[in-house]
Design an enzyme around this catalytic site. Structure first.
Site, PDB file in Angstrom:
ATOM      1  N   ASP A  63     -15.275   3.550   2.723  1.00  0.00           N
ATOM      2  CA  ASP A  63     -14.084   4.717   2.636  1.00  0.00           C
ATOM      3  C   ASP A  63     -13.704   4.977   3.993  1.00  0.00           C
ATOM      4  OD1 ASP A  63     -12.684   6.763   2.291  1.00  0.00           O
ATOM      5  OD2 ASP A  63     -13.920   7.836   0.977  1.00  0.00           O
ATOM      6  N   VAL A  64     -12.334   4.552   4.247  1.00  0.00           N
ATOM      7  CA  VAL A  64     -11.731   4.961   5.732  1.00  0.00           C
ATOM      8  C   VAL A  64     -11.622   6.147   6.000  1.00  0.00           C
ATOM      9  CG1 VAL A  64     -10.583   2.582   5.609  1.00  0.00           C
ATOM     10  CG2 VAL A  64      -9.319   4.405   4.779  1.00  0.00           C
ATOM     11  N   ASN A  90      -4.815  -1.294   6.890  1.00  0.00           N
ATOM     12  CA  ASN A  90      -3.981  -1.609   5.362  1.00  0.00           C
ATOM     13  C   ASN A  90      -4.279  -0.490   4.275  1.00  0.00           C
ATOM     14  OD1 ASN A  90      -2.141  -3.510   3.430  1.00  0.00           O
ATOM     15  ND2 ASN A  90      -4.248  -2.993   2.647  1.00  0.00           N
ATOM     16  N   TYR A 156       2.754  11.312   0.665  1.00  0.00           N
ATOM     17  CA  TYR A 156       2.826   9.811   1.063  1.00  0.00           C
ATOM     18  C   TYR A 156       3.826   9.502   2.254  1.00  0.00           C
ATOM     19  CZ  TYR A 156       3.135   4.680   0.585  1.00  0.00           C
ATOM     20  OH  TYR A 156       2.987   3.348   0.952  1.00  0.00           O
TER      21      TYR A 156
HETATM   22  P1  NAD Z   1      -2.763  -1.465  -3.368  1.00  0.00           P
HETATM   23  O1  NAD Z   1      -2.782  -0.229  -4.083  1.00  0.00           O
HETATM   24  O2  NAD Z   1      -2.790  -2.848  -3.936  1.00  0.00           O
HETATM   25  O3  NAD Z   1      -4.092  -1.666  -2.262  1.00  0.00           O
HETATM   26  C1  NAD Z   1      -4.669  -0.832  -1.612  1.00  0.00           C
HETATM   27  C2  NAD Z   1      -6.027  -1.102  -1.238  1.00  0.00           C
HETATM   28  O4  NAD Z   1      -6.517   0.201  -0.437  1.00  0.00           O
HETATM   29  C3  NAD Z   1      -6.858  -1.138  -2.701  1.00  0.00           C
HETATM   30  O5  NAD Z   1      -7.782  -2.155  -2.489  1.00  0.00           O
HETATM   31  C4  NAD Z   1      -7.694   0.378  -2.718  1.00  0.00           C
HETATM   32  O6  NAD Z   1      -8.949  -0.098  -3.402  1.00  0.00           O
HETATM   33  C5  NAD Z   1      -7.917   0.350  -0.976  1.00  0.00           C
HETATM   34  N1  NAD Z   1      -8.336   1.729  -0.888  1.00  0.00           N
HETATM   35  C6  NAD Z   1      -7.811   2.888  -1.217  1.00  0.00           C
HETATM   36  N2  NAD Z   1      -8.193   4.088  -0.642  1.00  0.00           N
HETATM   37  C7  NAD Z   1      -9.101   3.475   0.167  1.00  0.00           C
HETATM   38  C8  NAD Z   1     -10.174   3.907   1.039  1.00  0.00           C
HETATM   39  N3  NAD Z   1     -10.332   5.567   1.302  1.00  0.00           N
HETATM   40  N4  NAD Z   1     -10.869   3.383   1.681  1.00  0.00           N
HETATM   41  C9  NAD Z   1     -10.887   1.822   1.785  1.00  0.00           C
HETATM   42  N5  NAD Z   1      -9.755   1.434   1.185  1.00  0.00           N
HETATM   43  C10 NAD Z   1      -9.111   2.078   0.122  1.00  0.00           C
HETATM   44  O7  NAD Z   1      -1.766  -1.086  -2.517  1.00  0.00           O
HETATM   45  P2  NAD Z   1      -0.670  -2.262  -1.638  1.00  0.00           P
HETATM   46  O8  NAD Z   1       0.550  -1.930  -2.448  1.00  0.00           O
HETATM   47  O9  NAD Z   1      -1.357  -3.415  -1.243  1.00  0.00           O
HETATM   48  O10 NAD Z   1      -0.551  -1.348  -0.243  1.00  0.00           O
HETATM   49  C11 NAD Z   1      -1.146  -1.624   0.663  1.00  0.00           C
HETATM   50  C12 NAD Z   1      -0.808  -0.850   1.927  1.00  0.00           C
HETATM   51  O11 NAD Z   1       0.521  -0.956   2.198  1.00  0.00           O
HETATM   52  C13 NAD Z   1      -1.069   0.454   1.854  1.00  0.00           C
HETATM   53  O12 NAD Z   1      -0.947   1.159   2.977  1.00  0.00           O
HETATM   54  C14 NAD Z   1       0.597   0.868   1.320  1.00  0.00           C
HETATM   55  O13 NAD Z   1       1.008   2.436   1.551  1.00  0.00           O
HETATM   56  C15 NAD Z   1       1.453   0.053   2.396  1.00  0.00           C
HETATM   57  N6  NAD Z   1       2.830  -0.322   1.580  1.00  0.00           N
HETATM   58  C16 NAD Z   1       2.706  -0.818   0.629  1.00  0.00           C
HETATM   59  C17 NAD Z   1       4.042  -1.110  -0.147  1.00  0.00           C
HETATM   60  C18 NAD Z   1       4.255  -1.964  -1.525  1.00  0.00           C
HETATM   61  O14 NAD Z   1       5.543  -2.084  -1.718  1.00  0.00           O
HETATM   62  N7  NAD Z   1       3.281  -2.237  -1.959  1.00  0.00           N
HETATM   63  C19 NAD Z   1       5.084  -0.375   0.630  1.00  0.00           C
HETATM   64  C20 NAD Z   1       5.190   0.052   1.740  1.00  0.00           C
HETATM   65  C21 NAD Z   1       3.681   0.323   2.297  1.00  0.00           C
END
Ligand code: NAD
Length: 249
Positions: A63-64, A90, A156
């Site tokens: 858990d980060v 990420n 967020y």
């Molecule tokens: P996702 O929900 O598919 O993946 C996020 C991952 O983070 C999951 O595997 C989850 O289990 C893990 N996670 C959650 N809480 C955690 C914790 N406390 N410790 C460790 N791991 C944890 O999301 P995504 O869309 O792949 O997003 C990845 C990153 O990209 C995020 O930081 C998100 O904010 C950013 N982002 C995504 C988008 C998009 O369009 N998908 C846009 C802008 C930014």
């Protein structure tokens, strides 16, 4: 492809979505990858997928937002593989809701995972990177951190804006040591996170994207690989938009 050959990489939140894609693309470029996530049940599949590309992988349930868990996991990577060359911050969670309705515990959780997690993971590896005189840290910001959120909640968006500013502070501090710190600001990338936000229908999002489509995880991951490679050797504090033209600054 060998842009990251034998580099030691940590990717947080790599059990799914963009993080998983980044882990796989780094592996394709020859990096050894440590996958960190809270989703324990998904880790084995990612490990096998990385190993199938011919490089070592390890997984850690982390858990980060927990300093002790982050410290322990970083220590284990160094113990096993001697160093950390690449950190991709990420891991993130997204919540929606009008500001008047955001509960204090939700606010704290979003800030703890997204912002504090980025700080804690960076802090855990930066000493080693300074000592070795090299390293790459890549932070996931967001378009919503630039424009105040479109669908995502203010907690967020504020966390992502803070991550992008933290990226610049860290870049300034680590540039003299040969460590490149940069970030990315994705727009809408198709993952579980955005599928939930869009309730499976991206049509209203696509209307505002000049490219006429949402992004694929690989398109975000390849930008992360660029930032993790020597091709980005003269970049510091840069946040690359990955948004199909949805927002240009
Ligand atoms: P996702 O929900 O598919 O993946 C996020 C991952 O983070 C999951 O595997 C989850 O289990 C893990 N996670 C959650 N809480 C955690 C914790 N406390 N410790 C460790 N791991 C944890 O999301 P995504 O869309 O792949 O997003 C990845 C990153 O990209 C995020 O930081 C998100 O904010 C950013 N982002 C995504 C988008 C998009 O369009 N998908 C846009 C802008 C930014």
């Amino acid at each position: 492809m060998t842009r990251c050959k034998d580099k030691i990489a940590i990717v947080t939140g790599a059990a799914s979505g963009i993080g998983r894609a980044i882990a796989l693309e780094l592996a394709r470029e020859g990096a050894w990858v440590s996958v960190w996530d809270v989703n324990e049940s998904a880790l084995a599949e990612v490990k096998s997928a990385i190993e199938a590309l011919g490089v070592p992988a390890m997984t850690q349930v982390v858990d980060v937002s927990s300093r002790s868990q982050v410290r322990k996991a970083a220590h284990e990577v160094v113990k096993a593989w001697n160093r950390v060359d690449i950190l991709v911050n990420n891991a993130g969670i997204c919540r929606m809701g009008a500001i008047e309705e955001i509960q204090e515990d939700e606010w704290d959780l979003v800030m703890a995972v997204n912002l504090k997690g980025t700080f804690l993971c960076s802090q855990a590896v930066m000493g080693g990177m300074k000592k070795q005189g090299s390293g790459k840290i890549i932070n996931l910001g967001s378009l919503s951190g630039k424009v105040g959120g479109i669908v995502a909640g203010a907690h967020y968006s504020a966390s992502k804006a803070a991550i992008m500013c933290f990226t610049k502070s860290l870049a300034r501090e680590l540039a003299p040591y040969g460590v490149n710190v940069n970030g990315m600001a994705p727009g809408v990338i198709e993952t579980d996170m955005t599928r939930t936000l869009a309730a499976g229908d991206y049509s209203s999002y696509v209307a505002g994207i000049p490219m006429g489509r949402v992004g694929a995880v690989k398109e975000a991951a390849r930008v992360a690989v660029f930032l993790a490679s020597e091709d980005a050797s003269y970049l510091a504090g840069e946040i690359i938009d990955v948004n199909g033209g949805q927002f240009m600054d």
